[in-house]
Write an enzyme that holds these catalytic residues in place. Structure first.
Site, PDB file in Angstrom:
ATOM      1  N   TYR A 189     -12.104  -2.060  -4.316  1.00 50.46           N
ATOM      2  CA  TYR A 189     -12.480  -2.500  -3.047  1.00 50.46           C
ATOM      3  C   TYR A 189     -14.129  -1.965  -3.047  1.00 50.46           C
ATOM      4  CZ  TYR A 189      -8.070  -2.443  -0.271  1.00 50.46           C
ATOM      5  OH  TYR A 189      -6.934  -2.698   0.224  1.00 50.46           O
ATOM      6  N   LYS A 232       0.894  -1.205  -0.152  1.00 51.64           N
ATOM      7  CA  LYS A 232      -0.139  -0.060  -0.198  1.00 51.64           C
ATOM      8  C   LYS A 232       0.774   1.289  -0.026  1.00 51.64           C
ATOM      9  CE  LYS A 232      -3.918  -2.213   2.003  1.00 51.64           C
ATOM     10  NZ  LYS A 232      -5.068  -1.847   3.356  1.00 51.64           N
ATOM     11  N   ARG A 266      -1.503 -14.638   3.613  1.00 52.31           N
ATOM     12  CA  ARG A 266      -2.191 -13.814   5.105  1.00 52.31           C
ATOM     13  C   ARG A 266      -1.657 -14.077   6.225  1.00 52.31           C
ATOM     14  NH1 ARG A 266      -7.023 -11.487   3.478  1.00 52.31           N
ATOM     15  NH2 ARG A 266      -7.745 -11.800   5.775  1.00 52.31           N
ATOM     16  N   PHE A 272     -15.937   2.874   6.646  1.00 52.03           N
ATOM     17  CA  PHE A 272     -14.267   3.463   6.139  1.00 52.03           C
ATOM     18  C   PHE A 272     -14.040   3.361   4.661  1.00 52.03           C
ATOM     19  CE2 PHE A 272     -14.566  -1.224   7.284  1.00 52.03           C
ATOM     20  CZ  PHE A 272     -14.100  -1.746   5.813  1.00 52.03           C
ATOM     21  N   ASN A 285      -2.414   0.057   6.808  1.00 54.80           N
ATOM     22  CA  ASN A 285      -1.644  -1.434   7.294  1.00 54.80           C
ATOM     23  C   ASN A 285      -0.792  -2.035   6.390  1.00 54.80           C
ATOM     24  OD1 ASN A 285      -3.790  -2.003   5.331  1.00 54.80           O
ATOM     25  ND2 ASN A 285      -4.732  -3.643   6.790  1.00 54.80           N
ATOM     26  N   GLU A 324      -9.300 -10.560  -8.136  1.00 54.04           N
ATOM     27  CA  GLU A 324      -8.377  -9.439  -7.652  1.00 54.04           C
ATOM     28  C   GLU A 324      -7.255  -9.474  -8.672  1.00 54.04           C
ATOM     29  OE1 GLU A 324      -7.461  -9.471  -3.662  1.00 54.04           O
ATOM     30  OE2 GLU A 324      -9.441  -8.795  -3.120  1.00 54.04           O
ATOM     31  N   HIS A 348      -1.965  -5.516   1.488  1.00 54.60           N
ATOM     32  CA  HIS A 348      -3.488  -5.987   1.229  1.00 54.60           C
ATOM     33  C   HIS A 348      -3.073  -7.504   0.434  1.00 54.60           C
ATOM     34  CE1 HIS A 348      -7.353  -6.899  -0.292  1.00 54.60           C
ATOM     35  NE2 HIS A 348      -6.831  -7.270  -1.458  1.00 54.60           N
TER      36      HIS A 348
HETATM   37  P1  CMP Z   1      -7.214  -4.725   3.522  1.00 52.35           P
HETATM   38  O1  CMP Z   1      -6.794  -6.276   3.578  1.00 52.35           O
HETATM   39  O2  CMP Z   1      -6.732  -3.814   2.346  1.00 52.35           O
HETATM   40  O3  CMP Z   1      -8.743  -4.914   3.159  1.00 52.35           O
HETATM   41  C1  CMP Z   1      -9.615  -3.622   3.261  1.00 52.35           C
HETATM   42  C2  CMP Z   1      -9.031  -2.764   4.217  1.00 52.35           C
HETATM   43  O4  CMP Z   1     -10.015  -1.868   5.025  1.00 52.35           O
HETATM   44  C3  CMP Z   1      -8.502  -3.156   5.355  1.00 52.35           C
HETATM   45  O5  CMP Z   1      -7.157  -3.943   4.918  1.00 52.35           O
HETATM   46  C4  CMP Z   1      -8.057  -2.256   6.084  1.00 52.35           C
HETATM   47  O6  CMP Z   1      -6.871  -1.606   6.004  1.00 52.35           O
HETATM   48  C5  CMP Z   1      -9.162  -1.063   5.929  1.00 52.35           C
HETATM   49  N1  CMP Z   1     -10.037  -1.108   7.068  1.00 52.35           N
HETATM   50  C6  CMP Z   1     -10.640  -2.142   7.652  1.00 52.35           C
HETATM   51  N2  CMP Z   1     -11.389  -1.845   8.816  1.00 52.35           N
HETATM   52  C7  CMP Z   1     -11.099  -0.389   8.622  1.00 52.35           C
HETATM   53  C8  CMP Z   1     -11.810   0.607   9.543  1.00 52.35           C
HETATM   54  N3  CMP Z   1     -12.424   0.580  10.793  1.00 52.35           N
HETATM   55  N4  CMP Z   1     -11.242   1.879   9.210  1.00 52.35           N
HETATM   56  C9  CMP Z   1     -10.309   1.881   8.369  1.00 52.35           C
HETATM   57  N5  CMP Z   1      -9.946   1.282   7.654  1.00 52.35           N
HETATM   58  C10 CMP Z   1     -10.463   0.001   7.829  1.00 52.35           C
END
Ligand code: CMP
Length: 143
Positions: free
Chosen positions: A51, A11, A87, A59, A114, A128, A117
């Site tokens: 997404y 990311k 994962r 979010f 984070n 995907e 992904h």
């Molecule tokens: P990812 O694995 O990319 O899949 C969806 C993403 O949404 C997840 O990682 C997080 O980065 C993001 N995400 C999930 N929950 C929240 C939240 N409560 N607030 C902000 N981002 C979120």
């Protein structure tokens, strides 16, 4: 089980902090093979399309704004049980819950930012991977 392909994204926070090589090395060291990869800067609408499954979540706006805030590195990784294995290497979605030694445990700064992904199922991995790559871009790893 068996040999699978999964989609992996470094990311914008990971690319910004110059972690691309370190993160890809972790996948390679753990027997996942890069079968195609590229750096791209997603538009807001590309991030929204990727997404779309989360479009009703509170979010969604934050997530898609962040994912289009800078370049990302998208890769298809191949290996034994790749979806689950990838994962495990990434660690829990929320870095507060991610074990040390996982990518998110070591590098991620927040739930929203984070660092990585990964596809959450084989079914979604197929969807995907085809969002970012055509069949002709994916090398045959046995050749
Ligand atoms: P990812 O694995 O990319 O899949 C969806 C993403 O949404 C997840 O990682 C997080 O980065 C993001 N995400 C999930 N929950 C929240 C939240 N409560 N607030 C902000 N981002 C979120």
């Amino acid at each position: 089980m068996g040999i699978e392909k999964t989609l992996s994204i470094i990311k914008p926070d990971g690319v910004r902090r110059n972690l691309v090589g370190k993160i890809l090395s972790r996948f390679e060291e753990k027997n996942l093979r890069i079968v195609c990869t590229k750096m791209i800067h997603l538009s807001k609408s590309q991030a929204e399309g990727f997404y779309a499954i989360h479009s009703e979540r509170p979010f969604f706006e934050e997530l898609t704004t962040f994912m289009s805030s800078g370049p990302v590195v998208v890769s298809i990784l191949e290996g034994e049980n790749a979806v689950l294995h990838h994962r495990e290497i990434m660690g829990a979605t929320n870095p507060d819950d991610a074990e040390p030694g996982t990518i998110r445990g070591d590098f991620a700064e927040s739930l929203g930012e984070n660092t990585v992904h990964g596809s959450d199922s084989l079914e979604n991995a197929i969807i995907e991977c085809s969002y970012f790559f055509s069949e002709t871009e994916i090398v045959n790893s046995t050749s």
